[in-house]
Design an enzyme around this catalytic site. Sequence first.
Site, PDB file in Angstrom:
ATOM      1  N   SER A 259       1.331  -1.151  -0.117  1.00 57.93           N
ATOM      2  CA  SER A 259       0.106  -0.118  -0.058  1.00 57.93           C
ATOM      3  C   SER A 259       0.781   1.520  -0.064  1.00 57.93           C
ATOM      4  O   SER A 259       1.797   1.347  -0.952  1.00 57.93           O
ATOM      5  CB  SER A 259      -1.149   0.314   1.327  1.00 57.93           C
ATOM      6  N   HIS A 400      -7.305  -5.930  -0.550  1.00 54.57           N
ATOM      7  CA  HIS A 400      -6.123  -5.077  -0.339  1.00 54.57           C
ATOM      8  C   HIS A 400      -5.435  -5.259   0.913  1.00 54.57           C
ATOM      9  O   HIS A 400      -5.693  -5.121   1.910  1.00 54.57           O
ATOM     10  CB  HIS A 400      -7.043  -3.240  -0.269  1.00 54.57           C
TER      11      HIS A 400
END
Length: 419
Positions: A259, A400
């Site tokens: 991320s 994610h």
Amino acid sequence: MKSFLFIYFLTIMSSMAIAQFEPNYDETKVPEFSVPDPLTSYSGTKIENEKAWSKVRRPELLAFFENEVYGKVPGNLDDISFKLIEENTNAFNGTAHRKQVQVTLEKDKKSLSFTILMYLPKTTEKVPLFLGLNFYGNHTTTSDENVIVTSAWSMNNEDFGIDNNTPTEKSRGVRINRWDITNIIASGMGLATIYYGELDPDKNDFSDGLHQLFYEPGQEKPKADEWGSIAAWAFGLSRAMDYLVQDSAVGKVIVFGHSRLGKAALWAGAMDDRFAAVISNDSGCGGAALSKRRFGETVGRINESFPHWFCDNFNAYNNNEEALPIDQHQLLALMAPRPLYVASAQEDEWADPKGEFLSAHYATAVYRLFGKTGIDTIEMPEVNTPIQNTVAYHIRTGKHDVTDYDWKQYIKWVKKVME
């Protein structure tokens, strides 16, 4: 009073703009754009060999990213020192050698310290090592009760044992799922991790962390072309590398990030060629994904939501990606010829998996100059079907995150490309 009301009004309007943002997840609505050629210099010169890339094109691309996107580090440290603060040669159920090393940075009579947590397989040989930042503290990556609890500022999260922006004992082991230490050690590799908040707290406040070490008298925030938090986190990774290169147990170092920390890993890899390979996991906008696609998170959205991540100059491209003379595939190309892995998740549309894949594809042209194999096809691979060349890519099922599947691929790939 008027000044206060004006600031309050701007804050409310900014919050409304963020709340009203509607990301595009429709491929038919991706704007037409030209992909900047990584092998054509700003003067129009065609780059046809390794020397021209290294002497002409790479420096000008690096300078643009440094001055207009991530920001430059304004000076050099006065000193850096290392202290082994804890060690156990029979850690992790007897399978690993654990070290905790305090790194202290000094500048203009100010200092900042952070801690590297390391696990190495029990061997007398140098081993490849993954180096990555973590989100909530070194102690959250493992249930090992001997790992020191990080005391620096952290994002509040009751589920993760973060109380009043301070990690507590309750947070030990809450992020084990993202760090497959058991299989990393079993594969004959090592892991080193650092809590990113010790380098620079992830908030729009430059009064603490690395930035304040470098301020001129009276300065309270970085200048427009100076580093944001992503560059500070990348700087910290390189300072950890300063230690790792002199540790006799450590061989090649692979910098890894997920991320926003994937963005930091990419920038660290671009700036510091001592990293033998680079892994970006779901890094998205400002990381591996092409900005000009304006799919999912955009430049304007990321700068509005996280104004401290990039340098202020990057704001010129808010809702204006077409004006960018570069795109993120050229950041990826800065890693060449070192191995590069870009990974996406099927449900992570916000990070634009297709944009991440295309970025790896378009970076491949530079790798070819060095005789390396990358991503030749423009067609994305099937889910859970990795392409593992010098430039590697996979998209897996799920959201994610960092999963055991991801680590399995990274370990396999490192064994292949580090032979």
